[in-house]
Design a protein around this motif. Structure first.
Motif, short mmCIF file in Angstrom:
data_model
loop_
_atom_site.label_atom_id
_atom_site.label_comp_id
_atom_site.label_asym_id
_atom_site.label_seq_id
_atom_site.Cartn_x
_atom_site.Cartn_y
_atom_site.Cartn_z
N SER A 24 0.94 -1.21 0.04
CA SER A 24 -0.18 -0.09 0.16
C SER A 24 0.83 1.12 0.06
O SER A 24 0.50 2.26 -0.81
CB SER A 24 -0.94 -0.09 1.17
OG SER A 24 -1.74 -1.22 1.16
N ASP A 25 1.97 1.25 0.68
CA ASP A 25 2.89 2.47 0.87
C ASP A 25 3.41 2.69 -0.60
O ASP A 25 3.54 3.85 -1.06
CB ASP A 25 4.05 2.06 1.72
CG ASP A 25 3.41 2.22 3.27
OD1 ASP A 25 2.42 2.79 3.46
OD2 ASP A 25 4.08 1.62 4.17
N TRP A 26 3.90 1.48 -1.37
CA TRP A 26 4.44 1.54 -2.47
C TRP A 26 3.40 2.19 -3.64
O TRP A 26 3.70 3.06 -4.34
CB TRP A 26 4.80 0.17 -3.15
CG TRP A 26 5.24 -0.09 -4.52
CD1 TRP A 26 6.38 0.51 -5.08
CD2 TRP A 26 4.55 -0.19 -5.77
NE1 TRP A 26 6.61 0.40 -6.48
CE2 TRP A 26 5.44 0.10 -6.76
CE3 TRP A 26 3.13 -0.90 -5.79
CZ2 TRP A 26 4.76 -0.30 -8.08
CZ3 TRP A 26 2.74 -0.96 -6.96
CH2 TRP A 26 3.65 -0.81 -8.12
N GLU A 28 1.00 4.13 -3.13
CA GLU A 28 0.75 5.62 -2.94
C GLU A 28 1.85 6.61 -3.65
O GLU A 28 1.23 7.73 -4.04
CB GLU A 28 0.94 6.13 -1.45
CG GLU A 28 -0.17 5.54 -0.43
CD GLU A 28 -0.06 5.83 0.99
OE1 GLU A 28 0.79 6.66 1.33
OE2 GLU A 28 -0.75 5.59 1.57
N THR A 29 2.77 6.17 -4.09
CA THR A 29 3.96 7.06 -4.65
C THR A 29 3.87 6.50 -6.15
O THR A 29 4.70 7.21 -6.92
CB THR A 29 5.20 7.12 -4.18
OG1 THR A 29 5.67 5.72 -3.90
CG2 THR A 29 4.90 7.69 -2.64
N ALA A 30 3.59 5.17 -6.63
CA ALA A 30 3.67 4.41 -7.81
C ALA A 30 3.12 5.27 -8.95
O ALA A 30 3.52 5.01 -10.25
CB ALA A 30 3.56 2.96 -7.90
N GLY A 31 2.02 6.06 -8.67
CA GLY A 31 1.40 6.55 -9.87
C GLY A 31 0.58 5.48 -11.01
O GLY A 31 0.63 6.05 -11.86
N ASP A 264 10.81 -2.08 -10.50
CA ASP A 264 10.87 -1.29 -9.13
C ASP A 264 11.42 -2.19 -8.20
O ASP A 264 10.68 -2.55 -7.18
CB ASP A 264 9.59 -0.85 -8.98
CG ASP A 264 9.47 0.59 -8.39
OD1 ASP A 264 10.78 0.91 -7.80
OD2 ASP A 264 8.53 1.19 -8.06
#
Length: 286
Positions: A24-26, A28-31, A264
């Protein structure tokens, strides 16, 4: 006017575990706009809980807690297909058993078909290899149909085959093992050969090229990797002793608009939330 989409393929190794470990953290910034997920090992309700706010279509494996594929998107999908079919009228359609799902999208008036695929691991010289051969046979029939269905089509997933020697760090020790068998690699020779051209395959056979593009290899060039899977055993991740078995296979029209491809890879072993890394690319569509 074209639209830009960021599309990812991820073998999550269990969606609930992946979310618990940091997926979930990933996100948030992966777009990411569309995700092809494999080995989700979960129900539709589990996926909805794990990925709130996403539109999700999925295909569960018959065996609980095994396989399972899904497509998660920021926009709703149109038609969804869950059977990997065979053109032979004397054969039953091949039920993908949680290993193949297709979804059509309308991207500003342009049709896009996305597939999430999870090919069997197999085991050379045993009955466990037979479903893998059947699945790859069915893929070889389905790929031209997909290309005819939509000029912009993308087959993604854990395809469990390293196509070239560049795709496995220790390839010499794996030439007789499932995942790098010459016969398996020959399918990819045909998948990726020039459309309609005769292809000399690595196993000594000849076939007809289907014209699909390996977006990752086109982007990286003739270099080792970049790998997408590392064994959880030993120091494989730390030493980058991996396999490139997670793919974006695109029709030429879609591949021509691809850019920004990347694997990634987690910064360290203890920050991984799957034994596979997300494989991401941006696509200009329209």
């Amino acid at each position: 006017m074209s639209s830009r989409l960021r599309i990812a393929s991820i073998n999550v190794n269990g969606i609930r575990a992946a979310v618990r470990k940091g997926m979930s953290d990933w996100l948030e910034t992966a777009g990411v706009d569309i995700m092809a997920l494999q080995e989700v090992r979960a129900t539709a309700d589990d996926l909805a809980t794990a990925l709130p706010g996403w539109h999700i279509v999925n295909d569960e494996a018959a065996a609980k807690g095994r396989a399972g594929v899904a497509i998660a998107s920021r926009m709703p999908a149109g038609e969804v297909r869950r059977i990997l079919r065979d053109d032979d009228p004397d054969l039953e359609p091949l039920d993908a058993a949680g290993r193949w799902i297709e979804a059509d999208f309308d991207i500003a008036g342009t049709a896009l078909t996305v597939v999430s695929a999870y090919v069997h691991t197999g085991e050379a010289g045993t009955a466990r290899q037979d479903p893998k051969w059947a699945f790859l046979d069915a893929m070889e029939i389905r790929l031209p149909q997909l290309a005819a269905h939509a000029r912009h089509a993308l087959v993604m997933g854990d395809l469990n085959v390293g196509h070239r020697e560049l795709d496995i760090r220790n390839w010499k020790g794996n030439v007789k093992k499932s995942g790098f068998l010459p016969r398996e690699r020959a399918y990819f020779d045909r998948f990726l050969g020039d459309a309609g051209a005769e292809v000399a395959c690595v196993d000594g056979t000849r076939g007809t090229g289907l014209g699909w593009i390996d977006v990752g290899r086109r982007a990286a060039g003739d270099v080792d990797g970049p790998y997408t899977w590392w064994s959880m055993r030993g120091r494989a991740f730390d030493n980058d002793t991996g396999w490139r078995i997670d793919y974006h296979l695109a029709t030429p029209a879609l591949a021509d608009g691809a850019h920004g491809y990347r694997v990634d890879r987690a910064p360290s072993w203890d920050t991984r939330w799957s034994d596979h890394a997300p494989v991401i690319a941006d696509y200009e569509i329209g």
